[in-house]
Design an enzyme around this catalytic site. Structure first.
Site, short mmCIF file in Angstrom:
data_model
loop_
_atom_site.label_atom_id
_atom_site.label_comp_id
_atom_site.label_asym_id
_atom_site.label_seq_id
_atom_site.Cartn_x
_atom_site.Cartn_y
_atom_site.Cartn_z
N ASP A 38 14.35 13.52 7.19
CA ASP A 38 13.66 13.30 5.91
C ASP A 38 14.51 13.92 4.81
O ASP A 38 15.59 14.48 5.07
CB ASP A 38 12.25 13.93 5.94
CG ASP A 38 11.27 13.23 4.99
OD1 ASP A 38 11.46 13.31 3.77
OD2 ASP A 38 10.30 12.62 5.49
N ASP A 64 18.96 11.05 3.87
CA ASP A 64 18.53 10.06 2.88
C ASP A 64 18.88 8.70 3.47
O ASP A 64 20.06 8.35 3.58
CB ASP A 64 19.26 10.29 1.54
CG ASP A 64 18.88 9.23 0.50
OD1 ASP A 64 18.30 8.19 0.88
OD2 ASP A 64 19.17 9.45 -0.68
N VAL A 65 17.85 7.95 3.84
CA VAL A 65 18.08 6.72 4.61
C VAL A 65 18.85 5.65 3.83
O VAL A 65 19.34 4.69 4.42
CB VAL A 65 16.76 6.13 5.12
CG1 VAL A 65 16.14 7.03 6.18
CG2 VAL A 65 15.78 5.84 3.98
N TYR A 156 7.99 -4.22 -3.21
CA TYR A 156 7.49 -3.75 -1.91
C TYR A 156 7.25 -4.94 -0.97
O TYR A 156 7.64 -4.92 0.19
CB TYR A 156 6.21 -2.95 -2.14
CG TYR A 156 5.70 -2.18 -0.94
CD1 TYR A 156 6.32 -1.01 -0.51
CD2 TYR A 156 4.58 -2.62 -0.25
CE1 TYR A 156 5.84 -0.29 0.57
CE2 TYR A 156 4.08 -1.90 0.84
CZ TYR A 156 4.71 -0.75 1.25
OH TYR A 156 4.22 -0.04 2.32
N LYS A 160 9.27 -5.37 2.50
CA LYS A 160 8.52 -5.31 3.76
C LYS A 160 8.54 -6.66 4.48
O LYS A 160 8.55 -6.71 5.72
CB LYS A 160 7.08 -4.85 3.50
CG LYS A 160 6.98 -3.39 3.05
CD LYS A 160 7.50 -2.42 4.11
CE LYS A 160 7.27 -0.97 3.75
NZ LYS A 160 7.78 -0.04 4.78
N THR A 191 -2.40 8.61 3.72
CA THR A 191 -1.20 9.46 3.64
C THR A 191 -0.87 9.72 2.17
O THR A 191 -1.39 9.03 1.29
CB THR A 191 0.05 8.78 4.28
OG1 THR A 191 0.50 7.76 3.38
CG2 THR A 191 -0.26 8.17 5.64
N1 LIG Z 1 0.09 4.61 3.96
C1 LIG Z 1 -0.09 3.31 3.97
O1 LIG Z 1 -1.17 2.81 3.58
C2 LIG Z 1 1.00 2.41 4.48
C3 LIG Z 1 0.65 1.06 4.70
C4 LIG Z 1 1.64 0.21 5.17
C5 LIG Z 1 2.91 0.67 5.42
N2 LIG Z 1 3.21 1.97 5.17
C6 LIG Z 1 4.59 2.39 5.43
O2 LIG Z 1 4.61 3.50 6.30
C7 LIG Z 1 5.78 4.26 6.07
C8 LIG Z 1 5.43 5.74 5.94
O3 LIG Z 1 4.64 5.91 4.80
P1 LIG Z 1 3.52 7.04 4.64
O4 LIG Z 1 2.28 6.34 4.28
O5 LIG Z 1 3.54 7.95 5.80
O6 LIG Z 1 4.05 7.75 3.30
P2 LIG Z 1 4.49 9.27 3.00
O7 LIG Z 1 4.81 9.25 1.55
O8 LIG Z 1 3.46 10.20 3.51
O9 LIG Z 1 5.80 9.46 3.87
C9 LIG Z 1 7.01 8.82 3.55
C10 LIG Z 1 8.13 9.77 3.91
O10 LIG Z 1 9.36 9.09 3.66
C11 LIG Z 1 10.24 10.03 3.08
N3 LIG Z 1 11.28 9.35 2.30
C12 LIG Z 1 11.16 8.71 1.12
N4 LIG Z 1 12.35 8.27 0.70
C13 LIG Z 1 13.25 8.67 1.64
C14 LIG Z 1 14.66 8.55 1.77
N5 LIG Z 1 15.39 7.92 0.83
N6 LIG Z 1 15.26 9.08 2.87
C15 LIG Z 1 14.52 9.69 3.81
N7 LIG Z 1 13.20 9.88 3.74
C16 LIG Z 1 12.58 9.37 2.65
C17 LIG Z 1 9.37 10.91 2.20
O11 LIG Z 1 10.01 12.15 1.91
C18 LIG Z 1 8.12 11.04 3.07
O12 LIG Z 1 8.22 12.19 3.91
C19 LIG Z 1 6.45 3.67 4.83
O13 LIG Z 1 7.50 2.80 5.21
C20 LIG Z 1 5.32 2.87 4.19
O14 LIG Z 1 5.79 1.81 3.40
C21 LIG Z 1 2.29 2.86 4.71
#
Ligand SMILES: NC(=O)c1ccc[n+]([C@@H]2O[C@H](COP(=O)([O-])OP(=O)(O)OC[C@H]3O[C@@H](n4cnc5c(N)ncnc54)[C@H](O)[C@@H]3O)[C@@H](O)[C@H]2O)c1
Length: 251
Positions: A38, A64-65, A156, A160, A191
């Site tokens: 992360d 950083d991905v 987004y 996606k 989250t």
């Molecule tokens: N929460 C939802 O409702 C939901 C729904 C559909 C999909 N998602 C997907 O699930 C995944 C996780 O999301 P989440 O809900 O846990 O959000 P979150 O914000 O809790 O976690 C996302 C994490 O990604 C990290 N991150 C962001 N940019 C980064 C980078 N450039 N390099 C490395 N790490 C980075 C952040 O620091 C964070 O720890 C995401 O891909 C999101 O699009 C979430």
């Protein structure tokens, strides 16, 4: 510890928070050695201490991905610490709430670089090590917004949706090499991303109303899907999309 992921070494991106952190907990509890990656170093390190306290094995790496060079370092660290890499969860992501006209080129490109380009970079970096390990499993975290449209999330949705088809393309490219690639499509999950992306309280209520099970999902409910897909129980599953959305897209 023993479990359904014994012998696996998993790299999880976006591991410090939400769905990624749930993956680290569930995977370590099921016997995987986990590399948690992360850009939130303090939260990532705290999670590693929690895993160690519970008897699991995990390390934190800063990644950083969106940066190709950092991917090479993270994969190398996985191999240095645990001897191989068998499993990748491309989970890191950011959301935005801009529609077609309100979005800027910089904003659009930022979302695409983290949510889409990085998924390709991750597969590109990890697959050579999976090949050396004799096979592997990749789960790309997309979204229901990678399957259906909605107003106000133009970048987004684009990113996606691309993850969904890159997953199938990679699955076909690597099937003969024993590397399985699947996508997961979460619905609304409780989250921090919800607050970070400035999705309003009203919008969250609407998402809940759109969900037949009548609530937000929990991060571990997504991690349990990946647990199955990355275990040998899913040995005949590749190129598939697993929707975990409380019934949202069944309507
Ligand atoms: N929460 C939802 O409702 C939901 C729904 C559909 C999909 N998602 C997907 O699930 C995944 C996780 O999301 P989440 O809900 O846990 O959000 P979150 O914000 O809790 O976690 C996302 C994490 O990604 C990290 N991150 C962001 N940019 C980064 C980078 N450039 N390099 C490395 N790490 C980075 C952040 O620091 C964070 O720890 C995401 O891909 C999101 O699009 C979430």
């Amino acid at each position: 510890m023993t479990g359904r992921l014994d012998g696996k070494v998993a790299l999880v991106t976006g591991a410090a928070s939400g769905i990624g952190a749930a993956h680290v907990r569930v995977f370590a509890a099921n016997g995987a050695k986990v590399v948690a990656a992360d850009i939130q170093d303090d939260k990532g390190q705290a999670l590693i201490r929690e895993i160690a306290d519970k008897g699991g094995e995990a390390v934190y790496v800063r990644l950083d991905v969106a940066q190709e060079r950092e991917w090479l370092g993270a994969v190398a660290e996985a191999v240095r610490r645990f001897g191989k890499l068998t499993t990748l969860i491309n989970n890191a992501g950011i959301a935005n709430t801009q529609g077609v006209e309100a979005e800027t080129l910089a904003g659009f490109n930022r979302v695409v670089s983290v949510d889409q380009t990085a998924v390709w970079l991750g597969m590109k970096a990890a697959i050579p090590e999976m090949r050396k390990a004799g096979g592997g499993a990749i789960v790309n975290i997309s979204s229901v917004f990678g399957i259906i449209g909605s107003p106000g999330f133009i970048a987004y949705h684009g990113a996606k949706g691309a993850v969904r088809l890159m997953t199938k393309a990679a699955a076909l490219e690597y099937a003969k090499q024993g590397i399985r690639v699947n996508s997961i499509h979460p619905g609304i999950i409780d989250t921090p991303i919800i607050g970070d992306s400035k999705i309003t309280r009203e919008a969250v209520e609407q998402f809940k109303l759109a969900t037949p099970l009548g609530r937000m999902g929990r991060p571990e409910e997504i991690a349990h899907g990946s647990l199955f897909l990355c275990s040998d129980e899913a040995s005949f599953i590749t190129g598939a999309e697993l929707v975990i959305d409380g019934g949202w897209t069944a309507q």
